[in-house]
Design a protein around this motif. Sequence first.
Motif, short mmCIF file in Angstrom:
data_model
loop_
_atom_site.label_atom_id
_atom_site.label_comp_id
_atom_site.label_asym_id
_atom_site.label_seq_id
_atom_site.Cartn_x
_atom_site.Cartn_y
_atom_site.Cartn_z
N HIS A 80 -44.02 -15.79 -39.74
CA HIS A 80 -45.56 -15.47 -38.13
C HIS A 80 -46.41 -16.86 -39.01
CE1 HIS A 80 -42.90 -12.43 -37.00
NE2 HIS A 80 -43.81 -12.07 -36.53
N ALA A 81 -46.05 -17.59 -39.77
CA ALA A 81 -47.51 -18.08 -40.95
C ALA A 81 -47.46 -19.82 -39.86
CB ALA A 81 -47.75 -18.00 -42.01
N ALA A 82 -46.86 -19.99 -39.25
CA ALA A 82 -45.66 -21.06 -38.78
C ALA A 82 -46.66 -20.57 -37.10
CB ALA A 82 -44.58 -21.21 -38.77
N LEU A 83 -46.98 -19.90 -36.76
CA LEU A 83 -46.89 -19.89 -35.37
C LEU A 83 -48.37 -20.99 -34.86
CD1 LEU A 83 -47.98 -16.11 -35.47
CD2 LEU A 83 -45.97 -16.82 -33.72
N ASP A 84 -47.97 -21.29 -34.24
CA ASP A 84 -48.59 -22.70 -33.44
C ASP A 84 -50.13 -21.91 -32.79
OD1 ASP A 84 -49.87 -24.12 -31.63
OD2 ASP A 84 -48.12 -26.09 -31.87
N VAL A 85 -51.18 -22.04 -33.33
CA VAL A 85 -52.41 -21.44 -32.30
C VAL A 85 -52.73 -22.39 -31.65
CG1 VAL A 85 -54.34 -19.29 -32.72
CG2 VAL A 85 -52.38 -20.04 -33.63
#
Length: 450
Positions: A80-85
């Motif tokens: 989840h740290a790699a979620l593109d926000v």
Amino acid sequence: MTVEERLPSARRVGPVARVLGTIGVMLFASAVVVTVASRGLDTPARAVFVVIAVAAWLHLLFAVLPDRAHRRRVVTDPTHAALDVAVLVPVYNEDPGALRRCLRSFLEQTRRPQTVVVVDDGSTAADYDVVRAWFLREAGAVGVRGVWHRTVNQGKRHAQVEGVRFTPGADVYVTVDSDSILDHRAIANGLQPFADPRVQSVAALILTTNYRQSLLARWMDVYCLGLQLFERSAFSRFRAVMVNSGGCSFYRAAVIRDNLDTYLGKTILGRPVQFSDDSMLTLFALRRGRAVQREDCFAFTLMPATLDHHVRQQVRWMRGSFIRSIWRMRYLPLGRAAYWLHLVKWTLYVLASATLLQLLLDGALFRWETLVSGALAAVLLYVTAVLRYVFVIRSDQGHLQRWLTFATAPLAAVWGLTVLRVMRWYAIATFARTEWGTRGEIEVRDGSAA
């Protein structure tokens, strides 16, 4: 950086203090409310009031229960740290100082977004050239992709959809109003509940930046934050938040992308609805899964400080609330808690309104004992409901200011029970008037811009 240049931040007091403080006040209020109400209200009105009081206390109890959504830890999870926000910021006739502070708050996040898209929706009352140049330069310096796009004026939804089209690879969209300032932990905390794949949206808590600007702004800070920590917190325990705030909300990308045509084209009685965007997005999220609130995700926003601006904003919100209520009854799945919570909420509202109208027609409302006892009981119940306001500690509000602001809660209660109730009746009667009604010019200016 000087103290004056720092952006505001917030935190909650410890859970033990929140729970014990709330329960203690509830026990005291229960005894007083039952005693006062029993002396002045006739039997039917008393029964309705007791039902409403019980519902309010249940709301408050659910609101203070530990929430598993706060135990989710996705920022440290590699998946989840790699979620593109991507942050979507529609702008129309915003104060340049407020806009700059808004944009700066994204760049100072502990977990920065990958992209921030600013869409100027054809503003006519401000020149943003200086802010634009500053933002694009500073965003690039900290590794955030900054996009600034100007369109002809088509409304907030079109501006947000333009932002979506610039970010086809985003996993999560953060919708933010152009006068909002995010707490530096807002994005990190707002992403936490997405560790649950069923969660489709996350609501932030919205605080009023300009609460000192007028008495109205001060008591509306209590009114708005208090209700977020009352009804919305309770509904969040059922994963059924009804309305996210435009000030700051998080959505899985598919919630918006899969509903673009409906979002842009929905009408009521053949007229396009130009407001209630946030409740519409929340409805999309509820149809897909869960909608929660994160109580340690804060955003600060400017609220109306004048009566004229306040009335126009509230009538717009109330019309949108009524329209969205119709759609919830039609589109929410019967098997979800959201449908039944919504039904109970409106049943209680109709009961309260009918009882008030009956007391008014009978003349009982004008009897001194009924008026005083009913008003005291209602105000005490309201003040208890918004008690959790004092459990939010803000960097821009000392302890004295926090309690002085909370002291206006009785004013907020009287305003809500009288003026806002009549305004809601008017809004329901005129719900087909779907124009925006504000922001023809810069209406609230930020005097603290860095």
